[in-house]
Design an enzyme around this catalytic site. Structure first.
Site, mmCIF file in Angstrom:
data_model
loop_
_atom_site.group_PDB
_atom_site.id
_atom_site.type_symbol
_atom_site.label_atom_id
_atom_site.label_comp_id
_atom_site.label_asym_id
_atom_site.label_seq_id
_atom_site.Cartn_x
_atom_site.Cartn_y
_atom_site.Cartn_z
ATOM 1 N N ASP A 74 0.855 -1.176 0.000
ATOM 2 C CA ASP A 74 0.000 0.000 0.000
ATOM 3 C C ASP A 74 0.901 1.240 0.000
ATOM 4 O O ASP A 74 2.098 1.159 0.292
ATOM 5 C CB ASP A 74 -0.893 -0.044 1.235
ATOM 6 C CG ASP A 74 -1.791 1.159 1.357
ATOM 7 O OD1 ASP A 74 -2.424 1.537 0.357
ATOM 8 O OD2 ASP A 74 -1.860 1.741 2.461
ATOM 9 N N ASP B 29 -0.160 5.124 0.995
ATOM 10 C CA ASP B 29 -0.363 6.008 2.140
ATOM 11 C C ASP B 29 -0.402 5.205 3.430
ATOM 12 O O ASP B 29 -1.211 4.279 3.569
ATOM 13 C CB ASP B 29 -1.688 6.765 1.990
ATOM 14 C CG ASP B 29 -1.744 7.605 0.734
ATOM 15 O OD1 ASP B 29 -1.723 8.833 0.848
ATOM 16 O OD2 ASP B 29 -1.813 7.026 -0.375
ATOM 17 N N ASP C 270 -1.560 -1.071 5.987
ATOM 18 C CA ASP C 270 -1.690 -0.508 7.333
ATOM 19 C C ASP C 270 -3.123 -0.527 7.827
ATOM 20 O O ASP C 270 -3.415 0.070 8.856
ATOM 21 C CB ASP C 270 -1.189 0.940 7.322
ATOM 22 C CG ASP C 270 -2.068 1.831 6.446
ATOM 23 O OD1 ASP C 270 -2.821 2.640 6.996
ATOM 24 O OD2 ASP C 270 -2.003 1.701 5.217
#
Length: 243
Positions: A9, A11, A175
């Site tokens: 991922d 961000d 995240d």
């Protein structure tokens, strides 16, 4: 069985973007005469794309103040948000500590690397370039690459095919609950780091297959796995049936 490819991922996993996203959002609100929102409130909404973030924020603002016409306001504000974010993207964001070095070490070990994000492609490419990460990744699957977006399993299955590996030998690193669910839906391995946003909820609650303190630790783990597999295939007494 170990891992031949890694998708990450963007961000909250590779790059800390909360500050510049909050700045773009608040510049947009100011242009429409609206009060700024706390950066923590904005940061907690990161992960589903910039437009989804703004729409969700406006819906919350409308719930707090029914005088606002949330969706109609969003239709006018999204192009302004895009303009502000295009001007700021990559100017404040920074890769997380050791991210570049971790990618270099993994590439040196032969791991195929890609980025899978719900961020729009133009912004994702600009961010990766400005943060010195674009050349380290052979694939970008952005929020507008396919008709589907994470957590739809088709996204990571597409990434695995593009990287030339079976999806079962791909690990996706994120995240958030969205990232863990995307891996589950695709049949990939779900790994996580605790850097990110995810509505303020610890990513451990999403129960990834492994949670690492950071990308350097993740890289060291994967490199050790691959080296152990190679040692087994050389016939040191621990070879598995696939050697």
């Amino acid at each position: 069985m170990t891992i031949d490819a890694l998708t990450l991922d963007l961000d909250g996993t590779l790059v800390d973007t909360a500050g510049e996203i909050a700045a773009a959002v608040n510049l947009t609100l100011a242009e429409f005469g609206l009060a700024p929102r706390p950066p923590a409130e904005i940061g907690a909404r990161i992960g589903h794309g910039l437009h989804a973030l703004m729409i969700g924020l406006l819906q919350q603002m409308q719930a707090d103040d029914p005088r606002l016409v949330g969706q109609l306001l969003a239709d006018r504000m999204l192009p302004v948000l895009d303009r502000h974010y295009a001007a700021i993207v990559g100017s404040v964001a920074r890769p997380y500590p050791g991210a570049r070095e971790a990618l270099d070490a993994l590439a040196g070990e032969g791991v195929r690397l890609g980025c899978v994000t719900n961020k729009a492609g133009a912004a994702a490419r600009r961010l990766l370039e400005r943060c010195g990460l674009a050349s380290r990744l052979s694939l970008l699957v952005a929020g507008d690459t396919l008709a589907q977006r994470k957590p739809d399993g088709a996204v990571l299955r597409h990434a695995a095919e593009a990287l030339g590996v079976p999806v079962g030998r791909l690990a996706h690193v994120g995240d958030s609950r969205t990232d863990v669910q995307a891996a589950r839906n695709a049949g990939a391995v779900a790994w996580a780091v605790p850097y990110g946003y995810d509505g303020g909820e610890p990513v451990a609650l999403a129960r990834p297959d492994a949670l690492f303190p950071g990308l350097p630790a993740l890289a060291a783990h994967l490199i050790a796995l691959r080296q152990a597999e190679r040692a087994g295939c050389r016939g040191d007494g621990h070879a598995d049936a696939g050697c």
